[in-house]
Design a protein around this motif. Structure first.
Motif, PDB file in Angstrom:
ATOM      1  N   ARG A  41       0.830  -1.205   0.000  1.00 12.14           N
ATOM      2  CA  ARG A  41       0.000   0.000   0.000  1.00 12.14           C
ATOM      3  C   ARG A  41       0.867   1.258   0.000  1.00 12.14           C
ATOM      4  N   MET A  42       1.892   1.269   0.771  1.00 12.39           N
ATOM      5  CA  MET A  42       2.790   2.416   0.828  1.00 12.39           C
ATOM      6  C   MET A  42       3.510   2.625  -0.507  1.00 12.39           C
ATOM      7  N   ASP A  43       3.867   1.526  -1.179  1.00  7.16           N
ATOM      8  CA  ASP A  43       4.507   1.649  -2.490  1.00  7.16           C
ATOM      9  C   ASP A  43       3.554   2.288  -3.502  1.00  7.16           C
ATOM     10  N   GLN A  44       2.258   1.851  -3.422  1.00  5.96           N
ATOM     11  CA  GLN A  44       1.276   2.431  -4.326  1.00  5.96           C
ATOM     12  C   GLN A  44       1.099   3.933  -4.084  1.00  5.96           C
ATOM     13  N   LEU A  45       1.016   4.284  -2.765  1.00  8.61           N
ATOM     14  CA  LEU A  45       0.887   5.698  -2.432  1.00  8.61           C
ATOM     15  C   LEU A  45       2.105   6.504  -2.911  1.00  8.61           C
ATOM     16  N   GLU A  46       3.267   5.930  -2.761  1.00  5.86           N
ATOM     17  CA  GLU A  46       4.494   6.612  -3.189  1.00  5.86           C
ATOM     18  C   GLU A  46       4.521   6.796  -4.703  1.00  5.86           C
ATOM     19  N   ALA A  47       4.052   5.749  -5.434  1.00  3.32           N
ATOM     20  CA  ALA A  47       4.020   5.845  -6.894  1.00  3.32           C
ATOM     21  C   ALA A  47       3.016   6.907  -7.337  1.00  3.32           C
ATOM     22  N   ASP A  48       1.826   6.918  -6.654  1.00  2.98           N
ATOM     23  CA  ASP A  48       0.830   7.931  -7.007  1.00  2.98           C
ATOM     24  C   ASP A  48       1.354   9.341  -6.750  1.00  2.98           C
ATOM     25  N   LEU A  49       2.022   9.503  -5.621  1.00  2.00           N
ATOM     26  CA  LEU A  49       2.570  10.808  -5.286  1.00  2.00           C
ATOM     27  C   LEU A  49       3.633  11.249  -6.297  1.00  2.00           C
ATOM     28  N   ALA A  50       4.480  10.314  -6.726  1.00  2.00           N
ATOM     29  CA  ALA A  50       5.521  10.636  -7.705  1.00  2.00           C
ATOM     30  C   ALA A  50       4.898  11.020  -9.044  1.00  2.00           C
ATOM     31  N   ALA A  51       3.829  10.310  -9.451  1.00  2.00           N
ATOM     32  CA  ALA A  51       3.169  10.618 -10.717  1.00  2.00           C
ATOM     33  C   ALA A  51       2.535  12.000 -10.668  1.00  2.00           C
ATOM     34  N   ARG A  52       1.886  12.287  -9.520  1.00  2.00           N
ATOM     35  CA  ARG A  52       1.278  13.611  -9.392  1.00  2.00           C
ATOM     36  C   ARG A  52       2.337  14.728  -9.409  1.00  2.00           C
ATOM     37  N   CYS A  53       3.450  14.467  -8.755  1.00  2.00           N
ATOM     38  CA  CYS A  53       4.537  15.460  -8.768  1.00  2.00           C
ATOM     39  C   CYS A  53       5.064  15.683 -10.190  1.00  2.00           C
ATOM     40  N   GLU A  54       5.157  14.571 -10.963  1.00  2.00           N
ATOM     41  CA  GLU A  54       5.647  14.697 -12.334  1.00  2.00           C
ATOM     42  C   GLU A  54       4.669  15.499 -13.179  1.00  2.00           C
ATOM     43  N   LEU A  55       3.339  15.233 -13.015  1.00  2.00           N
ATOM     44  CA  LEU A  55       2.340  15.995 -13.753  1.00  2.00           C
ATOM     45  C   LEU A  55       2.375  17.469 -13.378  1.00  2.00           C
ATOM     46  N   GLN A  56       2.567  17.704 -12.077  1.00  2.00           N
ATOM     47  CA  GLN A  56       2.635  19.092 -11.624  1.00  2.00           C
ATOM     48  C   GLN A  56       3.864  19.795 -12.196  1.00  2.00           C
ATOM     49  N   GLN A  57       4.981  19.065 -12.312  1.00  2.00           N
ATOM     50  CA  GLN A  57       6.201  19.645 -12.873  1.00  2.00           C
ATOM     51  C   GLN A  57       6.013  19.977 -14.353  1.00  2.00           C
ATOM     52  N   VAL A  58       5.327  19.086 -15.094  1.00  2.00           N
ATOM     53  CA  VAL A  58       5.047  19.332 -16.497  1.00  2.00           C
ATOM     54  C   VAL A  58       4.160  20.563 -16.658  1.00  2.00           C
ATOM     55  N   ALA A  59       3.122  20.639 -15.804  1.00  3.11           N
ATOM     56  CA  ALA A  59       2.222  21.787 -15.864  1.00  3.11           C
ATOM     57  C   ALA A  59       2.964  23.081 -15.538  1.00  3.11           C
ATOM     58  N   LEU A  60       3.874  23.008 -14.550  1.00 10.49           N
ATOM     59  CA  LEU A  60       4.654  24.184 -14.181  1.00 10.49           C
ATOM     60  C   LEU A  60       5.571  24.622 -15.320  1.00 10.49           C
ATOM     61  N   SER A  61       6.175  23.647 -16.023  1.00  9.66           N
ATOM     62  CA  SER A  61       7.048  23.990 -17.160  1.00  9.66           C
ATOM     63  C   SER A  61       6.245  24.630 -18.281  1.00  9.66           C
ATOM     64  N   ASP A  62       5.051  24.058 -18.549  1.00 10.44           N
ATOM     65  CA  ASP A  62       4.198  24.637 -19.589  1.00 10.44           C
ATOM     66  C   ASP A  62       3.765  26.050 -19.220  1.00 10.44           C
ATOM     67  N   HIS A  63       3.460  26.270 -17.957  1.00 11.14           N
ATOM     68  CA  HIS A  63       3.081  27.600 -17.496  1.00 11.14           C
ATOM     69  C   HIS A  63       4.239  28.591 -17.663  1.00 11.14           C
ATOM     70  N   SER A  64       5.445  28.143 -17.344  1.00  9.73           N
ATOM     71  CA  SER A  64       6.617  29.023 -17.482  1.00  9.73           C
ATOM     72  C   SER A  64       6.845  29.383 -18.946  1.00  9.73           C
ATOM     73  N   ARG A  65       6.668  28.378 -19.842  1.00 11.30           N
ATOM     74  CA  ARG A  65       6.855  28.634 -21.262  1.00 11.30           C
ATOM     75  C   ARG A  65       5.822  29.630 -21.779  1.00 11.30           C
ATOM     76  N   ARG A  66       4.567  29.464 -21.368  1.00 11.21           N
ATOM     77  CA  ARG A  66       3.529  30.396 -21.779  1.00 11.21           C
ATOM     78  C   ARG A  66       3.803  31.798 -21.240  1.00 11.21           C
ATOM     79  N   GLN A  67       4.326  31.855 -20.024  1.00  7.30           N
ATOM     80  CA  GLN A  67       4.638  33.158 -19.436  1.00  7.30           C
ATOM     81  C   GLN A  67       5.751  33.852 -20.222  1.00  7.30           C
ATOM     82  N   GLU A  68       6.768  33.086 -20.646  1.00 10.80           N
ATOM     83  CA  GLU A  68       7.841  33.673 -21.443  1.00 10.80           C
ATOM     84  C   GLU A  68       7.304  34.210 -22.778  1.00 10.80           C
ATOM     85  N   VAL A  69       6.423  33.453 -23.460  1.00  4.97           N
ATOM     86  CA  VAL A  69       5.828  33.907 -24.712  1.00  4.97           C
ATOM     87  C   VAL A  69       5.019  35.172 -24.490  1.00  4.97           C
ATOM     88  N   LEU A  70       4.264  35.206 -23.397  1.00  8.15           N
ATOM     89  CA  LEU A  70       3.450  36.387 -23.102  1.00  8.15           C
ATOM     90  C   LEU A  70       4.328  37.606 -22.841  1.00  8.15           C
TER      91      LEU A  70
END
Length: 279
Positions: A41-70
């Motif tokens: 169960r802890m491994d599953q929670l850790e994997a879910d947390l890592a996936a969410r962190c990765e998605l958040q990092q991708v979203a943050l990078s996309d936001h930074s790129r859009r901000q630079e274009v703006l």
């Protein structure tokens, strides 16, 4: 600290907090996870947390790129606005200030900067003859013309020459000493003139001529012009590449001086402006 002991501590703390928050009901039975299940169960929670962190990092990078274009777009718009403001200010200055076009700029654009301006009537000089004469400037005529009388053809060293006197009236202004002098010159060519009275062949001679700062060898057709107001006519062949006519002006250049003639500062008394038509 080993991972099983860490998980055990977390589980114990969770149970303790749960015990503080909820009343203890001895009648309820709670399933107890084994060590393997808890680890899974802890491994599953850790994997879910890592996936969410990765998605958040991708979203943050996309936001930074859009901000630079703006930011780049905002800077471009600001630059365009500054240029537009400068153009508006320049237009306002142009509207408020008189438009001045210098004669030199216009002359440069038309290719006239190196050409001499002459009036429709001018004084010319004939250094080889020793006199000044009035001339009419006429771009409608091709060849220049000099009034001559007693034109006599003869041959010298196998070449055709002519001998003539200036064709003048008492009203023509000239150095008096040359009125009756004979002038000799080689014939450059002959031109055929068609008139209502018939055809006529006229000799063409080349004479040195001055007009203000201009000093050129000019071809003149010889014919009697005593019935006209000007003893000299200057045509297009003379004007080409060296002079332009200002038809609103007359006698822009000083009368040349010759021995026996009157001084240049008295020329105004002899100047008039008449069409080159019959007297």
């Amino acid at each position: 600290m080993s991972r099983p002991l860490l998980y055990s501590g977390v589980l114990s703390l969770s149970l303790l907090l749960a015990g503080c928050a909820l009343p203890i009901d001895s009648t309820d039975s709670h399933p107890v996870l084994g060590a393997d299940e808890f680890t899974l169960r802890m491994d599953q929670l850790e994997a879910d947390l890592a996936a969410r962190c990765e998605l958040q990092q991708v979203a943050l990078s996309d936001h930074s790129r859009r901000q630079e274009v703006l930011v780049a777009d905002v800077r471009e718009v600001g630059s365009l606005l500054r240029h537009l403001r400068a153009d508006v200010e320049r237009l306002e200055r142009v509207e408020s200030e008189p438009l001045v076009i210098t004669q030199e700029c216009v002359a440069d654009e038309l290719g006239l900067a190196n050409k001499e301006v002459v009036g429709r009537s001018e004084w010319i000089g004939l250094p080889d003859v020793g006199t000044y004469l009035k001339a009419r400037i006429d771009s409608g005529a091709n060849t220049s013309s000099l009034s001559a009388q007693d034109i006599t053809r003869f041959e010298r060293d196998g070449a055709n020459w002519v001998r003539f006197r200036l064709g003048l009236t008492q009203d023509d202004v000239v150095v008096d000493d040359v009125r009756e002098e004979w002038i000799e010159a080689p014939v450059e060519r002959r031109v055929r003139i068609v008139q209502a009275s018939g055809e006529e062949s006229r000799p063409v001679v080349s004479l040195m001529m001055t007009l203000g700062p201009i000093r050129e060898s000019v071809e003149f057709t010889l014919n009697d012009r005593t019935h006209l107001n000007y003893p000299v006519l200057l045509g297009r062949r003379f004007l080409m590449d060296i002079a332009v006519i200002d038809v609103a002006e007359t006698y822009l250049h000083e009368r040349p001086e010759f021995p026996g003639g009157r001084p240049a500062d008295e020329a105004a008394m002899d100047e008039d402006d008449r069409d080159d038509e019959e007297r």
